[in-house]
Design a protein around this motif. Structure first.
Motif, PDB file in Angstrom:
ATOM      1  N   LEU A  23       5.041   8.298  -7.855  1.00 19.39           N
ATOM      2  CA  LEU A  23       4.062   7.424  -7.219  1.00 19.39           C
ATOM      3  C   LEU A  23       4.727   6.524  -6.182  1.00 19.39           C
ATOM      4  O   LEU A  23       4.144   6.250  -5.128  1.00 19.39           O
ATOM      5  CB  LEU A  23       3.356   6.574  -8.287  1.00 19.39           C
ATOM      6  N   TRP A  24       5.939   6.060  -6.467  1.00 19.05           N
ATOM      7  CA  TRP A  24       6.667   5.191  -5.532  1.00 19.05           C
ATOM      8  C   TRP A  24       6.821   5.860  -4.167  1.00 19.05           C
ATOM      9  O   TRP A  24       6.701   5.208  -3.136  1.00 19.05           O
ATOM     10  CB  TRP A  24       8.032   4.812  -6.107  1.00 19.05           C
ATOM     11  N   ARG A  33      -2.845   2.835 -11.268  1.00 18.42           N
ATOM     12  CA  ARG A  33      -1.993   3.407 -12.316  1.00 18.42           C
ATOM     13  C   ARG A  33      -1.028   2.383 -12.898  1.00 18.42           C
ATOM     14  O   ARG A  33      -0.618   2.478 -14.059  1.00 18.42           O
ATOM     15  CB  ARG A  33      -1.242   4.626 -11.757  1.00 18.42           C
ATOM     16  N   HIS A  43      -1.613  -1.060  -7.681  1.00 16.02           N
ATOM     17  CA  HIS A  43      -2.104   0.308  -7.833  1.00 16.02           C
ATOM     18  C   HIS A  43      -2.805   0.480  -9.186  1.00 16.02           C
ATOM     19  O   HIS A  43      -2.332  -0.042 -10.204  1.00 16.02           O
ATOM     20  CB  HIS A  43      -0.945   1.297  -7.719  1.00 16.02           C
ATOM     21  N   TRP A  87       0.401   0.551   1.005  1.00 12.01           N
ATOM     22  CA  TRP A  87       0.119   1.834   0.354  1.00 12.01           C
ATOM     23  C   TRP A  87      -1.366   2.159   0.391  1.00 12.01           C
ATOM     24  O   TRP A  87      -1.754   3.331   0.414  1.00 12.01           O
ATOM     25  CB  TRP A  87       0.637   1.819  -1.082  1.00 12.01           C
ATOM     26  N   ASN A 100       3.201   6.417  -2.417  1.00 14.34           N
ATOM     27  CA  ASN A 100       2.710   5.161  -1.843  1.00 14.34           C
ATOM     28  C   ASN A 100       3.439   4.832  -0.542  1.00 14.34           C
ATOM     29  O   ASN A 100       2.822   4.395   0.444  1.00 14.34           O
ATOM     30  CB  ASN A 100       2.895   4.016  -2.840  1.00 14.34           C
ATOM     31  N   MET A 124       5.467   3.383 -11.529  1.00 18.61           N
ATOM     32  CA  MET A 124       5.839   3.710 -10.151  1.00 18.61           C
ATOM     33  C   MET A 124       6.652   4.999 -10.088  1.00 18.61           C
ATOM     34  O   MET A 124       6.534   5.782  -9.137  1.00 18.61           O
ATOM     35  CB  MET A 124       6.627   2.561  -9.525  1.00 18.61           C
TER      36      MET A 124
END
Length: 331
Positions: free
Chosen positions: A249-250, A14, A12, A314, A253, A244
């Motif tokens: 974000l975890w 990020r 990802h 993701w 995704n 994450m």
């Protein structure tokens, strides 16, 4: 059009940004500021004190956790199709210096109190049998099925009553939480250790072993060093894990991967080996049908002789997901 594995997905953006931001001098090993912040961040996530040890692979995460729970003469009860049994090349025995995996059954690769109880009854008190010291379950299972909070709670209760430590292989834990719509704590229960998967969900090479006891975490750190997994620039692993967690974000995704799998599964009515509860689709199909999909450019793994395993990621391309759904519907 790649549906082989979420391990093959991109990192990802990020996560890359967080790693670049971590590229400044700091203390080595896990004494850097980022690594030291992991306990608090996971404590907030799970609502109880957490002690976090990073590792570079899921195999190391699972086996380092189990090595804190089981002596060399002991055993770990797990499903006969669990990853630690079928796909880790004997690593649990290597890391524990000889502990045995004690196999139990259950539909969809999920353990039940009945199957675990039967495994315990077969060995309890028999000096000729390896005695269980821990229970390991996989959330989600190897067939992409999620344990409900009630199912988790029942297994936790049994483990506690039987004097077993409890470990969760959470390589796709995020997908379970996304499917269940519950808190992370409810999705794993009052376990002793959780391998919190990141690599399949957008990280590059960082997994978090979340211990809920300080002594076990301290022991895992020693075993990590002895196993050659203490990285000198550990801040780069911590940076990935923190990225994450930032802004959930975890979870975002995992929701994206689950949604892609649901779309694919929706086109496979009557052909599903198991319900789609995470990011994996098990498609009942003939060899000729699988070849027809491959001829159209789709990549995936066969699952035995009569099914295919298709995994969404993701960042699965929506056009590729739609094309696969149409191709399946046309079989």
């Amino acid at each position: 059009m790649q549906f082989l594995s979420d391990n093959a997905a991109s990192v990802h953006p990020r996560v890359w940004e967080a790693m670049r931001a971590a590229d400044a001098p700091d203390a080595p090993y896990d004494n850097d500021a980022l690594s030291r912040s992991l306990d608090e961040r996971f404590g907030d996530l799970f609502g109880r004190p957490a002690h976090v040890v990073w590792a570079a692979t899921g195999t190391a995460a699972n086996c380092l956790a189990l090595a804190t729970m089981v002596p060399p003469h002991g055993g770990v009860i797990c499903h006969r199709e669990a990853h630690i049994e079928t796909d880790e090349c004997g690593a649990p025995g290597f890391y524990t210096h000889g502990a045995k995996l004690i196999l139990a059954g259950g539909a969809g690769a999920k353990l039940t109190p009945h199957s675990v109880g039967a495994a315990l009854a077969a060995i309890r008190g028999d000096v000729h049998q390896v005695q269980a010291h821990a229970l390991s379950l996989t959330q989600v299972s190897e067939y992409g099925l999620a344990y409900s909070p009630a199912e988790i709670a029942a297994l936790v209760e049994l483990a506690r009553a039987s004097g077993l430590a409890l470990h969760v292989d959470g390589a796709r834990f995020a997908n379970a939480v996304a499917f269940l719509g519950c808190s992370p704590a409810a999705a794993c229960g009052m376990v002793d250790a959780l391998s919190f998967g990141c690599v399949k969900n957008g990280a590059m090479n960082a997994e978090a072993i979340v211990f809920f006891g300080a002594a076990e975490a301290d022991l895992a750190r020693l075993r990590r060093k002895r196993a050659g997994h203490l990285q000198s620039k550990g801040r780069f692993l911590a940076a990935q894990i923190l990225a994450m967690l930032e802004g959930d974000l975890w979870l975002a995704n995992a929701r994206a991967a689950n949604a892609a799998a649901q779309h694919i599964g929706g086109a496979a009515a009557g052909r599903l080996l198991h319900p789609v509860e995470a990011n994996e689709v098990f498609l009942i199909s003939t060899a000729a049908e699988r070849q027809a999909l491959r001829d159209q450019g789709f990549t995936f793994y066969d699952w035995g002789s009569d099914a295919a395993r298709l995994i969404a990621s993701w960042n699965s391309n929506p056009d590729h997901v739609e094309a696969l759904a149409r191709a399946i519907a046309a079989l």
